[in-house]
Design an enzyme around this catalytic site. Structure first.
Site, PDB file in Angstrom:
ATOM      1  N   HIS A  46      -5.801  36.273  22.816  1.00 38.22           N
ATOM      2  CA  HIS A  46      -5.260  36.163  21.462  1.00 38.22           C
ATOM      3  C   HIS A  46      -6.365  36.306  20.421  1.00 38.22           C
ATOM      4  O   HIS A  46      -7.540  36.052  20.696  1.00 38.22           O
ATOM      5  CB  HIS A  46      -4.547  34.832  21.298  1.00 38.22           C
ATOM      6  CG  HIS A  46      -3.300  34.737  22.111  1.00 38.22           C
ATOM      7  ND1 HIS A  46      -2.394  33.726  21.963  1.00 38.22           N
ATOM      8  CD2 HIS A  46      -2.799  35.553  23.086  1.00 38.22           C
ATOM      9  CE1 HIS A  46      -1.387  33.909  22.796  1.00 38.22           C
ATOM     10  NE2 HIS A  46      -1.621  35.008  23.495  1.00 38.22           N
ATOM     11  N   CYS A  93       0.019  30.126  18.828  1.00 38.95           N
ATOM     12  CA  CYS A  93       0.898  29.681  19.900  1.00 38.95           C
ATOM     13  C   CYS A  93       0.432  28.310  20.395  1.00 38.95           C
ATOM     14  O   CYS A  93      -0.584  27.782  19.939  1.00 38.95           O
ATOM     15  CB  CYS A  93       0.875  30.698  21.044  1.00 38.95           C
ATOM     16  SG  CYS A  93      -0.691  30.730  21.959  1.00 38.95           S
ATOM     17  N   GLU A  97      -7.048  34.456  17.866  1.00 37.20           N
ATOM     18  CA  GLU A  97      -7.730  33.174  17.630  1.00 37.20           C
ATOM     19  C   GLU A  97      -8.749  32.889  18.731  1.00 37.20           C
ATOM     20  O   GLU A  97      -9.852  32.410  18.465  1.00 37.20           O
ATOM     21  CB  GLU A  97      -6.732  32.002  17.583  1.00 37.20           C
ATOM     22  CG  GLU A  97      -5.632  32.156  16.574  1.00 37.20           C
ATOM     23  CD  GLU A  97      -4.358  32.758  17.143  1.00 37.20           C
ATOM     24  OE1 GLU A  97      -3.274  32.288  16.762  1.00 37.20           O
ATOM     25  OE2 GLU A  97      -4.445  33.709  17.952  1.00 37.20           O
ATOM     26  N   CYS A 140      -3.193  28.338  21.814  1.00 39.84           N
ATOM     27  CA  CYS A 140      -4.225  28.449  20.775  1.00 39.84           C
ATOM     28  C   CYS A 140      -4.345  27.148  19.984  1.00 39.84           C
ATOM     29  O   CYS A 140      -5.453  26.729  19.641  1.00 39.84           O
ATOM     30  CB  CYS A 140      -3.942  29.637  19.862  1.00 39.84           C
ATOM     31  SG  CYS A 140      -4.266  31.222  20.680  1.00 39.84           S
TER      32      CYS A 140
END
Length: 138
Positions: free
Chosen positions: A75, A100, A77, A103
């Site tokens: 991801h 999500c 992040e 994260c």
């Protein structure tokens, strides 16, 4: 001439980074900012270095196998946090898609105070796990 707000400036940067994504499902960009408003890291989602990108094959593995378990992408992040040399400086995260659950678990282990996002993730559980400021940017 009107000076851009910090939120607009950093969200525009996150949006530009999203264009570098190699994911066929979602293009997400992330900028991490210190308390004194300096960019300390950035990232976008996509397959790890050295692995084949879905964009290159034209096949989304999530669609092909019907499960996110087969997606190789990290991801935005996660990629930004990996670049962050001094995680203790993290104050605000600008991301084009709200984080999500996984994260948020990672971000909760930083001193981050604020998350600003463009679009809300379809799974709202992450929001209940976050104790800081949660701002949708229009």
């Amino acid at each position: 001439m009107v000076r851009s707000t910090k939120d607009k400036c950093f969200m525009d940067m996150a949006s530009a980074l999203a264009l570098r994504s190699t994911c066929l499902d979602k293009q997400v960009g992330c900028i991490i900012i210190s308390s004194d408003n300096y960019i300390i890291a950035s990232g976008y989602n996509g397959a790890p270095r050295g692995q084949v990108h879905c964009m290159d094959t034209g096949v989304c593995l999530v669609e092909k196998y019907g499960s996110k378990d087969f997606c190789p992408s990290a991801h935005a992040e996660q990629n930004a946090l990996l670049q962050c040399k001094v995680p203790e400086q993290i104050h605000t995260i600008y991301v084009t898609l709200s984080p999500c659950i996984n994260c948020i678990r990672i971000i909760n282990n930083t001193p981050c105070k604020r998350i600003v996002f463009k679009q809300e993730h379809k799974h709202h559980t992450a929001r209940s796990m976050w104790k800081g400021e949660w701002t949708q940017y229009d």
